[in-house]
Design a protein around this motif. Structure first.
Motif: not given
Ligand SMILES: Cc1cc2nc3c(=O)[nH]c(=O)nc-3n(C[C@H](O)[C@H](O)[C@H](O)COP(=O)(O)O)c2cc1C
Ligand code: SF4
Ligand code: FES
Ligand code: FES
Lengths: 575, 177
Positions: A186, A201, A205, A246, A250, A352-353, A356
């Protein structure tokens, strides 16, 4: 049945593909047809549900229900032209379909194979009918990554999502990648948060992972408070599984086993689709215990917002999740360090998700190849206001505003002149003609005095009065400021009152000066992002449209134009 | 008035709700794994059941959770989705989001208010309509947007306002979709 390995997932995928084959393999001749009908909020408001009912009934009486499947999809983006009906594998895109058109579609198109030209989109510039989605100027410059499944699959059917590669990324991450490898991917992709701030992002994380705490949380921010933006809602309505997948990825990366989706109670359709999707994901074992046969456990619950813009701010959101008033906290500590009930919490935005899973599946390099140097990938914008093609568009970063407004958006209606575009919602500013050719990314937008924000884009024409527009935004922020800090509580109110004094023709030059001074004061001294950015519409309209402010002061009878704003709040105001 | 008033505190100040409704709320609260952090969830449920959050309902929740009534009220008053007044049979939600504003939502709102003789957050005398301003219904493509109960009206013109009102007037409370 619970899926325990990638091989098992692949088996399900192979059998699920038959249901979507007409949509994927246009070249392979087949008798089967899929009729995709938009089930987004906009089209539903125009009876698209009834269209589905009539279609299904007609196909049944004609004995065609076996070969022709009707699919209720998420938003196609081209909401202005809704309700939208697309027929595959013929690749024919019908717009503004009414209830009375349905019979003709079945009898002519489905039974006789004759296109109903009357229902095709007419390109206003060439005055010609356009047959396919790809030929439309609205879609030509778009690149759909976050919206990849919206308008393509039935969001209420997990098998359609799997047929298109869904949950493969989760399987890959859990069984083939270490937590650090996921984060590294990511980070390398260059993905920045789409909720407004543009924070990297992968870095967020990593910070959350590094915290020493047994208990961690991952939260999806689906509050979407920006009035005039509906991208997060459309993703949740059109492709809820991508967000669930996602969040699981995450959670694995940061070491959380619980997730929360904080969603506006005013979004009933998104809530219902998300709930359905979560149930299906649990049934197949993508949520719950020992996901993909590993030791990773994860589940998600929903928390409902209750109509406060400030709750989109992450610390306020966490307070609201805890059942309290949604007031922001001082940062640091950041939620990644100390969030929900004091535990490290990663808050990310819906869009954003949505990016992923494809990044994990297709790799960081694939993603990083799109966009500009510092802003990778694509961005979804909600294009609205005085523009021909209102809707949801996804474009690679680096495209210019001119391309979005004039090529994709089809320009300004009724032969009017373009005046300005407000990006970034109430926190942003206006951009004028002279900056239309700036390539859009996080940094360039800041440089020309606006910001990316969540991606609301409101176009204004020559009839709009910019002082009124600024006043409109100020009333919004004044209403929504939580009142926790003094500059926010009193400053926004005074700013609004000053604007009101100006637009009602009672102000002097000294008031204009005071307005400017106070605007900077509020910007510099407020506690959180809401009121820190609240003066932006004033500052930027003063910069670009100073004569309009002057006109109110020097000539009370100056034509005010459309969009004259009558404030709702009469307290303390003499008008 | 400078003297304290005599009031009978045992007499309910508001219209009373049936016991079933309170039971329904109570069993919802009892079904929760924990009430820690659940106040907003409970208020959502209560508003579903009762239609609005009266003083009595707020106090009931406070007692049930063992927290001060002021805390409950503090949360209720913070969020615009919660309402402490009963609303009419039909709620007219007028979108005041930016997309709708630049396409003339303010004129639509003016017309509704003028025709019904009420301001936003007020209910007509016959209890039929309540007007509410909302921030973006999420159908900005159809701006300006008005939502009556669950039905969304897109691209509303000032001339359409009377028709919309009449649809709900003619049939009283029995309109759907
Ligand atoms: C006043 C205010 C409102 C916000 N509203 C939202 C929102 O509605 N949705 C959202 O995702 N982020 C919103 N944000 C940004 C969040 O605080 C946070 O940065 C974001 O959710 C982080 O996710 P990301 O890194 O994926 O962008 C808001 C911020 C502020 C200051
Ligand atoms: S800046 Fe505004 S929203 Fe933020 S804490 Fe202060 S008053 Fe509240
Ligand atoms: S709601 Fe149908 S195209 Fe957007
Ligand atoms: S601004 Fe009115 S629906 Fe979005």
């Amino acid at each position: 049945m619970r899926v325990k390995s990638l091989a098992e997932l692949n088996k399900i995928k192979q059998s699920a593909i038959s249901a979507v084959r007409p949509r994927l393999h246009r070249d392979a001749p087949t008798e089967e047809k899929n009729i995709l009908v938009c089930g987004g909020t906009g089209c539903l408001a125009n009876n698209s549900d009834k269209i589905i009912q009539i279609l299904t009934a007609l196909l049944k009486t004609r004995g065609m229900a076996g070969q022709v499947k009707v699919v209720r999809t998420g938003c196609f983006g081209f909401c202005e032209q809704g309700p939208i009906v697309k027929i595959e594998p013929d690749n024919v895109f019908y717009v503004r379909v009414g209830l009375k058109d349905v019979k003709e579609i079945v009898e002519e198109h489905i039974m006789k194979g004759k296109r109903v030209d009357r229902l095709l989109y007419e390109d206003p510039r060439i005055k010609e009918k356009v047959h396919t989605q790809e030929e439309m100027t609205f879609y030509k410059k778009q690149l759909r990554v976050a919206l990849r499944n919206c308008g393509l699959i039935n969001p209420e059917d997990i098998y359609e999502y799997i047929a298109l590669g869904g949950y493969e990324a989760l399987g890959k991450a859990l069984t083939q990648m270490s937590r650090d490898e996921v984060i590294e991917t990511i980070k390398k992709s260059g993905l920045r948060g789409r909720g407004g701030g543009g924070f990297p992002t992968g870095l967020k994380w990593e910070i959350t992972k590094q915290q020493e705490d047994e208990v961690k949380f991952i939260i999806c921010n689906a509050d979407e408070g920006d009035p005039g933006a509906f991208m997060d809602r459309s993703i949740l309505e059109g492709d809820p599984h991508s967000v669930i997948e996602a969040m699981a990825i995450g959670a694995y990366a940061i070491g959380a086993d619980k997730g929360i989706v904080y969603i506006r109670a005013e979004y009933p359709l998104a809530i219902s689709r998300l709930t359905t999707a979560m149930e299906q994901a649990r049934e197949l074992g993508f949520l719950g215990k020992e996901i993909f046969g590993t030791s990773f456990n994860f589940d998600i619950r929903l928390k409902y917002g209750a109509g406060a813009f400030v709750c989109g701010e992450e610390t306020a959101l966490i307070n609201s999740c805890e059942g309290k008033r949604g007031e922001p906290n001082y940062k640091p500590p950041y939620p990644a360090e100390e969030g929900y009930w004091g535990h490290p919490t990663c808050v990310n935005n819906v869009e954003t998700f949505a990016n992923i899973p494809v990044i994990i599946s297709r790799g960081a390099d694939w993603f990083a190849a799109m966009g500009t140097e510092k802003s990778k990938g694509t961005k979804v914008f909600a294009l609205a206001g005085k523009i021909n093609n209102v809707g949801l568009v996804e474009v690679p970063m680096g495209i210019t505003l001119r391309e979005i407004i004039f090529d994709i958006g089809g320009g300004i209606p009724n032969g009017k002149k373009f005046k300005a575009v407000q990006t970034g919602g109430p926190s942003g500013g206006v951009i004028t003609e002279k900056d239309l050719d700036t390539p859009i990314d996080y940094d360039n937008l800041l440089e020309i005095g606006s910001m990316m924000g969540s991606g609301g884009m409101i176009v204004m024409d020559e009839d709009d009065n910019m002082v009124n527009i600024a006043k409109f935004y100020l009333e919004f922020t004044m209403d929504e400021a939580c009142g926790r800090c003094v500059p926010g509580r009193i400053g926004t109110k005074r700013l609004f009152e000053m604007l009101h004094k100006i637009t009602s023709g009672q102000a002097t030059m000294a008031d204009l000066d005071a307005l400017k001074q106070l605007a900077y004061m509020v910007k510099d001294s407020s506690l959180c992002g809401l009121c820190q950015t609240a003066p932006n519409p004033i500052i930027s309209t003063m910069k670009h449209f100073w004569p309009e402010y002057l006109a109110f002061v020097k000539d009370v009878d100056h034509p005010r134009g459309e969009g004259r704003y009558v404030p709702k709040n009469k307290i303390g105001l003499k008008s | 008035m400078t003297q304290p008033q005599e009031i009978d505190v045992t007499k309910p100040l508001e219209r009373e709700f049936s016991k079933e409704k309170y039971d329904q709320l109570e069993s919802f609260i009892n079904s929760l794994e924990t009430t820690k952090g659940a106040l907003i969830e409970i208020l959502h449920k209560a508003q579903d059941i009762f239609g609005y959050l009266s003083r009595d309902v707020q106090l009931f929740i406070a007692r049930k959770l063992g927290i001060p009534g002021a805390e409950v009220h503090g949360v209720v008053s913070f969020y615009s989705y919660f309402t402490t007044k009963p609303s009419g049979i039909h709620t007219i939600n007028i979108c005041m989001g930016t997309a709708c504003f630049v396409r003339g939502a303010d004129k639509i709102a003016e017309r509704f208010k003028e025709r019904l003789g009420i301001e936003s957050n007020e209910t007509t005398g016959d209890g039929l309509f309540t007007i509410k301003d909302v921030r973006c219904i999420g159908a900005c493509g159809l701006a300006p947007v008005v939502m009556v109960d669950d039905k969304v009206y897109g691209k509303v013109k000032v001339e359409d306002v009377d028709d919309i009102i009449n649809t709900y007037r003619r049939t009283g409370g029995a309109v759907c979709g």
